[in-house]
Design an enzyme around this catalytic site. Structure first.
Site, PDB file in Angstrom:
ATOM      1  N   GLY B  11       0.817  -1.215   0.000  1.00 24.62           N
ATOM      2  CA  GLY B  11       0.000   0.000   0.000  1.00 24.62           C
ATOM      3  C   GLY B  11       0.848   1.263   0.000  1.00 24.62           C
ATOM      4  O   GLY B  11       0.590   2.205  -0.757  1.00 24.62           O
ATOM      5  N   ASP B 208      13.588  -6.561   6.292  1.00 25.26           N
ATOM      6  CA  ASP B 208      14.799  -6.309   5.492  1.00 25.26           C
ATOM      7  C   ASP B 208      15.117  -4.824   5.334  1.00 25.26           C
ATOM      8  O   ASP B 208      16.256  -4.405   5.503  1.00 25.26           O
ATOM      9  CB  ASP B 208      14.643  -6.886   4.071  1.00 25.26           C
ATOM     10  CG  ASP B 208      14.302  -8.355   4.073  1.00 25.26           C
ATOM     11  OD1 ASP B 208      14.751  -9.061   4.990  1.00 25.26           O
ATOM     12  OD2 ASP B 208      13.577  -8.786   3.153  1.00 25.26           O
ATOM     13  N   ARG B 266      -6.069  -3.044  21.615  1.00 28.49           N
ATOM     14  CA  ARG B 266      -5.470  -4.361  21.417  1.00 28.49           C
ATOM     15  C   ARG B 266      -4.517  -4.751  22.527  1.00 28.49           C
ATOM     16  O   ARG B 266      -4.461  -5.913  22.928  1.00 28.49           O
ATOM     17  CB  ARG B 266      -4.709  -4.368  20.089  1.00 28.49           C
ATOM     18  CG  ARG B 266      -5.656  -4.405  18.943  1.00 28.49           C
ATOM     19  CD  ARG B 266      -4.946  -4.467  17.633  1.00 28.49           C
ATOM     20  NE  ARG B 266      -5.959  -4.456  16.592  1.00 28.49           N
ATOM     21  CZ  ARG B 266      -5.713  -4.271  15.322  1.00 28.49           C
ATOM     22  NH1 ARG B 266      -4.487  -4.054  14.915  1.00 28.49           N
ATOM     23  NH2 ARG B 266      -6.693  -4.283  14.446  1.00 28.49           N
TER      24      ARG B 266
HETATM   25  C1  LIG Z   1      -3.421 -10.196   8.711  1.00 29.41           C
HETATM   26  C2  LIG Z   1      -3.299  -8.701   8.767  1.00 29.41           C
HETATM   27  C3  LIG Z   1      -4.429  -7.906   8.804  1.00 29.41           C
HETATM   28  C4  LIG Z   1      -4.335  -6.522   8.868  1.00 29.41           C
HETATM   29  N1  LIG Z   1      -5.483  -5.775   8.879  1.00 29.41           N
HETATM   30  C5  LIG Z   1      -5.397  -4.426   8.873  1.00 29.41           C
HETATM   31  C6  LIG Z   1      -6.561  -3.622   8.805  1.00 29.41           C
HETATM   32  O1  LIG Z   1      -7.672  -4.125   8.755  1.00 29.41           O
HETATM   33  N2  LIG Z   1      -6.436  -2.283   8.797  1.00 29.41           N
HETATM   34  C7  LIG Z   1      -5.214  -1.678   8.831  1.00 29.41           C
HETATM   35  O2  LIG Z   1      -5.160  -0.461   8.794  1.00 29.41           O
HETATM   36  N3  LIG Z   1      -4.094  -2.416   8.875  1.00 29.41           N
HETATM   37  C8  LIG Z   1      -4.145  -3.775   8.901  1.00 29.41           C
HETATM   38  N4  LIG Z   1      -2.993  -4.523   8.940  1.00 29.41           N
HETATM   39  C9  LIG Z   1      -1.702  -3.854   8.877  1.00 29.41           C
HETATM   40  C10 LIG Z   1      -1.422  -3.382   7.461  1.00 29.41           C
HETATM   41  O3  LIG Z   1      -1.902  -4.335   6.556  1.00 29.41           O
HETATM   42  C11 LIG Z   1       0.052  -3.189   7.199  1.00 29.41           C
HETATM   43  O4  LIG Z   1       0.603  -2.404   8.185  1.00 29.41           O
HETATM   44  C12 LIG Z   1       0.261  -2.495   5.873  1.00 29.41           C
HETATM   45  O5  LIG Z   1      -0.407  -3.187   4.868  1.00 29.41           O
HETATM   46  C13 LIG Z   1       1.712  -2.369   5.546  1.00 29.41           C
HETATM   47  O6  LIG Z   1       1.844  -1.918   4.230  1.00 29.41           O
HETATM   48  P1  LIG Z   1       3.241  -1.520   3.627  1.00 29.41           P
HETATM   49  O7  LIG Z   1       2.986  -0.995   2.289  1.00 29.41           O
HETATM   50  O8  LIG Z   1       3.979  -0.674   4.583  1.00 29.41           O
HETATM   51  O9  LIG Z   1       4.070  -2.884   3.563  1.00 29.41           O
HETATM   52  P2  LIG Z   1       3.727  -4.363   2.912  1.00 29.41           P
HETATM   53  O10 LIG Z   1       2.371  -4.458   2.378  1.00 29.41           O
HETATM   54  O11 LIG Z   1       4.197  -5.296   3.938  1.00 29.41           O
HETATM   55  O12 LIG Z   1       4.695  -4.370   1.681  1.00 29.41           O
HETATM   56  C14 LIG Z   1       6.075  -4.499   1.803  1.00 29.41           C
HETATM   57  C15 LIG Z   1       6.682  -4.539   0.433  1.00 29.41           C
HETATM   58  O13 LIG Z   1       8.102  -4.478   0.562  1.00 29.41           O
HETATM   59  C16 LIG Z   1       8.696  -5.455  -0.227  1.00 29.41           C
HETATM   60  N5  LIG Z   1       9.958  -5.877   0.404  1.00 29.41           N
HETATM   61  C17 LIG Z   1      10.177  -6.251   1.681  1.00 29.41           C
HETATM   62  N6  LIG Z   1      11.462  -6.608   1.841  1.00 29.41           N
HETATM   63  C18 LIG Z   1      12.069  -6.452   0.645  1.00 29.41           C
HETATM   64  C19 LIG Z   1      13.384  -6.667   0.157  1.00 29.41           C
HETATM   65  N7  LIG Z   1      14.387  -7.144   0.919  1.00 29.41           N
HETATM   66  N8  LIG Z   1      13.633  -6.396  -1.143  1.00 29.41           N
HETATM   67  C20 LIG Z   1      12.660  -5.939  -1.949  1.00 29.41           C
HETATM   68  N9  LIG Z   1      11.396  -5.718  -1.549  1.00 29.41           N
HETATM   69  C21 LIG Z   1      11.111  -5.976  -0.270  1.00 29.41           C
HETATM   70  C22 LIG Z   1       7.686  -6.577  -0.317  1.00 29.41           C
HETATM   71  O14 LIG Z   1       7.880  -7.285  -1.500  1.00 29.41           O
HETATM   72  C23 LIG Z   1       6.368  -5.801  -0.337  1.00 29.41           C
HETATM   73  O15 LIG Z   1       6.029  -5.455  -1.649  1.00 29.41           O
HETATM   74  C24 LIG Z   1      -3.070  -5.916   8.902  1.00 29.41           C
HETATM   75  C25 LIG Z   1      -1.924  -6.711   8.857  1.00 29.41           C
HETATM   76  C26 LIG Z   1      -2.018  -8.094   8.798  1.00 29.41           C
HETATM   77  C27 LIG Z   1      -0.792  -8.927   8.778  1.00 29.41           C
END
Ligand SMILES: Cc1cc2nc3c(=O)[nH]c(=O)nc-3n(C[C@H](O)[C@H](O)[C@H](O)COP(=O)(O)OP(=O)(O)OC[C@H]3O[C@@H](n4cnc5c(N)ncnc54)[C@H](O)[C@@H]3O)c2cc1C
Ligand code: SF4
Ligand code: SF4
Ligand code: FES
Lengths: 236, 536
Positions: B11, B208, B266
């Site tokens: 996201g 990472d 929580r």
């Molecule tokens: C089961 C579950 C339910 C949830 N429900 C909710 C909810 O209802 N409401 C809410 O607000 N939040 C919720 N959360 C929390 C929320 O989903 C996450 O905090 C949020 O989606 C994180 O998004 P992000 O874009 O930061 O990272 P992520 O979606 O974790 O994306 C990380 C990206 O980084 C990339 N990446 C990681 N390491 C490397 C590397 N070494 N090299 C290259 N690429 C890498 C991955 O490929 C991925 O594309 C939930 C979480 C979980 C686990």
């Protein structure tokens, strides 16, 4: 304990393709079994995984010729596990899925032009609720027989996604979307229903394709197969 | 050569990419999996915005709830910005086509999550994250954003305090590459995957980007703050969304006793469950009274997963649960512009600590953060790229170092099995760096982790091939986990109080002296340093 076979491939290995048998615990998911093999017996076994909960779309494979998500399938004695079809295998159960993802781009599976006035009612949202559950696992892509003969076919998940946007009141240019799936698109499908049968999300790409065909006809396109028949008839 | 390189296609990463693209930058998104496979796809409950579609709500109430739950560890200015921009964020997601659940009249539906004073979470059945992520991805394809998928980030290339790009393994070929960019946004997700076996997270959430950031000279903050979700399936750690409790689900122990108000935050609910479990009780979530129609409409995924992993049907049976690691509030410390200590390197999403969650994140606020702050970080990084010239990272020392490191790994002795250590790390973290902590347990784990660090060169890999070597990738991930584990422990040992998600048996009170005080971690000449900013 039960036994399953895994078809493995690695170009750098001799022979490149082998089928290996493994003893695994009964009652666990295939993904748990694969993880256990990798972390306890053979770290070279290669597969994709992520969420463990059927939503990230990483772990689709074929078992006895049927596409399944490894994280939702519980193996049975004698199962044969293979990689998905129609995309080149990189290693073991991992295929190069960039070609499948490319179909989304080729078909323009997105909201092209926003209709600012549109209201999405509850009913309209429900109409494509299931289609938007798609996790892009490529199961339907692997199941679709059209790829045996036409690698340029748009494929089931891209067409489902096009339909999802065509049916969305927010799309201000449904005609443009329909025009984009005429060639190697809606008319190339044989309506065999294989995609529908394997989709882990209960999506029915076949009927979405039928919907797209109906819309295509309404918008002045014709079924090219019909056309061919017509002229064939005239020649006689 | 990109103006802007984004690490991670969840996201936060895709929101950053779209905003930077709109600002005219040439954007690339690099990720270790395909974007739609990011952990964001797993979010079920919802995304918060005070749009009051069901009942009156206000931005002020959203701010107040968020601050209350943060126990003084949030930055009010940042929280205000997040909550004020929330209604616009929903509007933007709606305009790019997100299939939100709707009310009869077409407005976006909302529901109540824990810790919220009203029905504030917009949702799309229990597929909120999936549907937002896929809509962002569709839009990114439309905008022609370039994807480097299945590239594994190793390190940031930093020279003279400025980022010049990254080093990464192209997984399909196993080749190490240097990829240049005038600015970089890291959006690589959190580190709750450290609690392997005891987490709701994807197996790819190994911290990472956070580990690479501390190596690159960034400061990390509040690492001890790990949120435990009260209700995960007992055997697999798979999440049962908070909306189950929001809708009236009840928590019961083996005697059928109701022991906690389900709608507390929580940290409080998780602690109450932990205490039951420690006293020998089992704990169950009861949603039977909600009825089949409700469960099918609102919690279809949960029903499927409970059947698959626990062999029970929530419509007729109690769901056995345990609290597990769910979200990491701590992360890469950023300023109000989302910039890290390294010039040109920005961070957003769960990997960043932008100080909006503090000691305890509210459900629905992190998806919101990924969108609002992801976009801001993308815009700021695009502006930085406009103001700075081309870079050439090809001859960088970092590239040479990482290339030789990856080439050397297959020659490590592999006497010690790192997979076994990885499971062990998860277990001891859950027991000792979990919901309730104490100094003895924490110090014990720290010595285990320091031992693991020494042993790393004696671990190694059995798969010596180049192509798509997940054995290699998982080994490097494990190295990152161990690196972060040490920093988390030092913070958790040093914070001698209980506040939000950090609960110390031996220091059970919230101490005034720690109000608004953040733990800071960084590396000096490769050695871990730790300090509490502003502690008297
Ligand atoms: C089961 C579950 C339910 C949830 N429900 C909710 C909810 O209802 N409401 C809410 O607000 N939040 C919720 N959360 C929390 C929320 O989903 C996450 O905090 C949020 O989606 C994180 O998004 P992000 O874009 O930061 O990272 P992520 O979606 O974790 O994306 C990380 C990206 O980084 C990339 N990446 C990681 N390491 C490397 C590397 N070494 N090299 C290259 N690429 C890498 C991955 O490929 C991925 O594309 C939930 C979480 C979980 C686990
Ligand atoms: S339509 Fe179904 S089978 Fe096809 S990619 Fe989507 S979820 Fe997978
Ligand atoms: S119904 Fe059409 S798209 Fe689906 S598998 Fe058959 S030919 Fe392919
Ligand atoms: S691991 Fe995500 S769908 Fe199976």
């Amino acid at each position: 304990m039960i036994n399953i076979s895994i078809k493995r491939y690695h170009a750098a290995r001799q022979p490149a393709e082998i089928v290996q048998e493994w003893e695994i615990e009964e009652g666990v998911t295939l993904l748990e079994a694969l993880t256990s093999i990798k972390t306890k017996k053979d770290p070279t076994l290669t597969f994709r995984s992520g969420c463990r909960s059927c939503v990230c779309g990483s772990c689709a494979v074929r078992v006895n010729g049927r596409e399944v998500l490894a994280c939702s399938y519980k193996p049975k004695e004698g199962d044969l596990v293979e990689p998905l079809r129609f995309e080149p295998v990189i290693k073991d159960l991992v295929t190069d899925q960039s070609g499948g993802f490319e179909t989304l781009k080729r078909t323009g599976a997105w909201l092209e032009r926003l209709n600012d006035e549109a209201v999405v009612t509850l009913e309209e949202e429900k109409r494509t609720e299931v289609q938007t559950d798609c996790i892009l696992c490529h199961s339907c892509y692997s199941a679709c027989p059209v790829f045996e003969t036409n690698p340029l076919f748009a494929g089931p998940f891209a067409l489902t996604r096009v339909w999802r946007y065509v049916a969305d009141p927010r799309e201000g240019d449904p005609k443009g979307k329909i025009d984009a799936v005429q060639h190697d698109g809606v008319w190339d499908c044989t309506l065999c229903g294989e995609c529908t049968a394997v989709c882990p999300e209960g999506i029915d790409p076949k009927s979405d394709i039928l919907m797209l065909r109906t819309k295509s006809t309404q918008m002045g396109h014709t079924d090219p197969n019909m056309g061919a028949f017509g002229s064939f008839g005239l020649d006689f | 050569m990109f103006d802007l390189l984004i690490i991670g296609g969840g996201g936060a990463g895709l929101s950053a990419a779209l905003a930077a693209h709109d600002a005219g930058a040439k954007v690339g998104v690099l990720g270790k999996n395909y974007p739609t496979r990011s952990q964001t796809s797993m979010a079920q409950g919802g995304i918060n915005a005070a749009i009051g579609n069901i009942e009156p709500d206000s931005v002020e109430a959203h701010i107040a709830d968020t601050l209350k739950s943060a126990h003084t560890l949030a930055d009010e200015g940042m929280v205000r910005r997040l909550c004020e921009k929330a209604p616009d964020a929903i509007g933007w997601l709606d305009r790019i086509g997100t299939p939100f659940s709707r009310l009869e009249d077409g407005r976006v539906a909302q529901r109540r999550l824990g810790g919220a004073s009203g029905k504030r979470a917009c949702y799309a059945q229990d597929y909120t994250g999936l549907k937002i992520l896929h809509t962002l991805h569709d839009t990114a394809l439309k905008q022609g954003i370039e994807f480097l998928s299945e590239y594994y980030l190793l390190n940031f290339i930093v020279e003279e305090g400025r980022v010049l790009g990254v080093t990464a393994v192209e997984m399909a070929t196993g080749e190490v590459k240097a990829i240049g960019a005038k600015s970089v946004v890291v959006a690589s997700g959190g580190y709750a995957g450290l609690y392997r076996g005891f987490t709701t997270n994807s197996s790819a959430t190994t911290g990472d980007g956070v580990a690479a950031a501390i190596r690159a000279g960034c400061v990390l903050s509040d690492l001890e703050y790990v949120q435990f979700h009260p209700t995960a399936l007992r055997s697999s750690g798979i999440l049962i969304s908070e909306s189950a409790r929001g809708a009236g689900g009840r928590l019961l122990n083996s005697k059928g006793e109701h022991f906690v108000d389900e709608l507390l935050t929580r940290d409080q609910v998780a602690k109450a469950i932990w205490e039951q479990l420690e006293s020998g009780e089992e704990v169950f979530l009861d949603i039977r009274h909600l009825g089949e129609a409700f469960v099918e409409e609102n919690l279809p995924q949960e029903r499927k997963l409970a059947k698959l992993y626990e062999g029970i049907d929530p419509v007729t049976d109690l769901i056995p649960i345990k609290p597990v690691a769910h979200y990491t509030m701590g992360g890469i410390d950023v300023d109000h512009m989302h910039c890290t200590k390294v010039k040109g390197l920005y961070a957003a999403g769960e990997c960043a600590n932008s100080k909006v969650h503090g000691a305890n994140r509210l459900g629905g606020n992190s998806l919101l953060e990924t969108i609002v702050f992801g976009r801001e970080a993308g815009e700021n990084a695009a502006a930085f790229a406009r103001q700075h010239g081309d870079v050439n990272p090809r001859n960088s020392e970092q590239f040479e170092k990482d290339r030789s490191f990856v080439a050397a790994i297959p020659h490590f002795t592999n006497q010690i099995d790192f997979y076994e250590k990885r499971d062990f790390l998860g277990k001891i973290f859950y027991r000792n760096v979990g919901i309730v902590r104490n100094e003895m347990g924490l110090k014990g784990v720290l010595s285990v982790i320091r031992q693991m660090q020494k042993e790393l060169p004696f671990m190694g890999i059995a798969d010596k091939s180049r192509e798509y070597n997940t054995n290699l990738i998982e080994f490097i991930e494990f190295g990152n986990m161990v690196e972060l584990a040490e920093a988390i422990l030092v913070c958790a040992i040093s914070r001698k109080e209980s506040r939000g998600a950090h609960q110390r048996e031996d220091h059970p009170r919230e101490e005034k002296s720690y109000d608004g005080v953040h733990s800071l971690s960084w590396k000096h000449d490769g050695t871990l340093c730790n300090e509490f900013g502003g502690l008297a």
